[in-house]
Design a protein around this motif. Structure first.
Motif, PDB file in Angstrom:
ATOM      1  N   SER A  53       4.823   7.243  -7.542  1.00 42.02           N
ATOM      2  CA  SER A  53       3.902   6.148  -7.230  1.00 42.02           C
ATOM      3  C   SER A  53       2.783   6.135  -8.256  1.00 42.02           C
ATOM      4  O   SER A  53       2.678   7.035  -9.101  1.00 42.02           O
ATOM      5  N   PRO A  59       1.061   6.565  -1.258  1.00 45.10           N
ATOM      6  CA  PRO A  59       1.821   7.199  -0.168  1.00 45.10           C
ATOM      7  C   PRO A  59       0.923   8.094   0.684  1.00 45.10           C
ATOM      8  O   PRO A  59       0.034   8.772   0.163  1.00 45.10           O
ATOM      9  N   LYS A  60       1.155   8.074   1.970  1.00 45.79           N
ATOM     10  CA  LYS A  60       0.336   8.883   2.877  1.00 45.79           C
ATOM     11  C   LYS A  60       0.566  10.369   2.634  1.00 45.79           C
ATOM     12  O   LYS A  60       1.681  10.801   2.356  1.00 45.79           O
ATOM     13  N   ARG A 103       0.816  -1.215   0.000  1.00 40.14           N
ATOM     14  CA  ARG A 103       0.000   0.000   0.000  1.00 40.14           C
ATOM     15  C   ARG A 103       0.851   1.267   0.000  1.00 40.14           C
ATOM     16  O   ARG A 103       0.528   2.236  -0.692  1.00 40.14           O
ATOM     17  N   GLU A 104       1.950   1.264   0.759  1.00 39.28           N
ATOM     18  CA  GLU A 104       2.770   2.462   0.831  1.00 39.28           C
ATOM     19  C   GLU A 104       3.456   2.766  -0.491  1.00 39.28           C
ATOM     20  O   GLU A 104       3.852   3.915  -0.737  1.00 39.28           O
ATOM     21  N   ARG A 105       3.620   1.785  -1.355  1.00 39.96           N
ATOM     22  CA  ARG A 105       4.193   2.013  -2.682  1.00 39.96           C
ATOM     23  C   ARG A 105       3.158   2.606  -3.631  1.00 39.96           C
ATOM     24  O   ARG A 105       3.495   3.438  -4.476  1.00 39.96           O
TER      25      ARG A 105
END
Length: 229
Positions: free
Chosen positions: A87, A59-60, A54-56
């Motif tokens: 991303s 991104p937050k 998910r972080e790839r």
């Protein structure tokens, strides 16, 4: 004591290895495509577990960061290039920002078009994984049929007195069935898992992109205190 344990472990390891090799041999030639399917499935699963983090993909605070750049007049071509390469979400946002001057609908259309291309990449290799989940049991069934044919051939030619020949055919039938199911079950489970993950990522990506559309057209406020400068 250490020498004694090592001496005991060596024959056990050799016995275990020999058993696996004997099982593979007992399955006949259909074990080869089943083993190939297993290796391909493991490679796809490992690659997708890494690629679909998910972080790839999302991104937050990326939308808040982009909005901060825009408000502070720092969103130039270099920032846009970095955003696109950062991303999948960044790629979708870039597509929308490039068409911001043409209005809300043009911006959403560009986001949708970029999103479709991203979805294709997120679903990469999943059709192959699903095909393996379907083909592996069929290969096992093929091995079962071949094994049973051998059993009935021996029974027709030699009768039921040749226990070794009968056991070989039955063993081939059972081993290939088990091997096919052992490959198909995890492949099917992981295929369903990845499909669900892609659906969740795409839904969240659409929400983030629409948030940016609303912010740029003054229809929503966004907090930028958590965004990295």
């Amino acid at each position: 004591m250490v020498i004694s344990l090592s001496a005991t472990a060596t024959p056990l390891l050799a016995t275990s290895t020999g058993t696996l090799f004997d099982l593979f041999k007992a399955g006949g030639w259909t074990m080869i495509p089943i083993a190939i399917c297993s290796l391909i499935a493991m490679g796809i699963i490992a690659e997708r577990l890494w690629a679909l983090k998910r972080e790839r993909i999302l991104p937050k605070h990326l939308v808040a960061q982009v909005w901060s750049w825009i408000k502070n007049g720092r969103f130039d071509k270099s920032k846009m290039r970095d955003l696109k390469n950062s991303s999948e979400l960044g790629e979708v946002l870039t597509a929308g920002l490039l068409n911001h001057q043409y209005g809300r609908e043009a911006m959403k259309a560009s986001i949708d078009e970029a999103g479709r291309a991203v979805v294709v990449r997120l679903e990469r290799y999943l059709n192959t994984l699903g095909s393996i989940a379907l083909v592996a049991p069929l290969l096992g069934l093929l091995g079962t049929v071949i094994g049973m044919i051998k059993v009935f051939t021996v029974m027709r030619v030699e009768g039921v007195g040749n226990a070794d020949a009968l056991a070989g055919g039955i063993s081939e039938a059972l081993v290939t069935t088990a091997a096919g199911m052992a490959v198909a079950i995890p492949a099917l489970v992981m295929h369903r898992h990845f499909i669900r993950r892609v659906e969740e990522l795409v839904t969240d990506m659409e929400q983030e992109a629409l948030k940016m559309v609303d912010v740029l057209h003054g229809e929503r406020e966004i907090f930028t205190s958590t965004a990295a400068e």
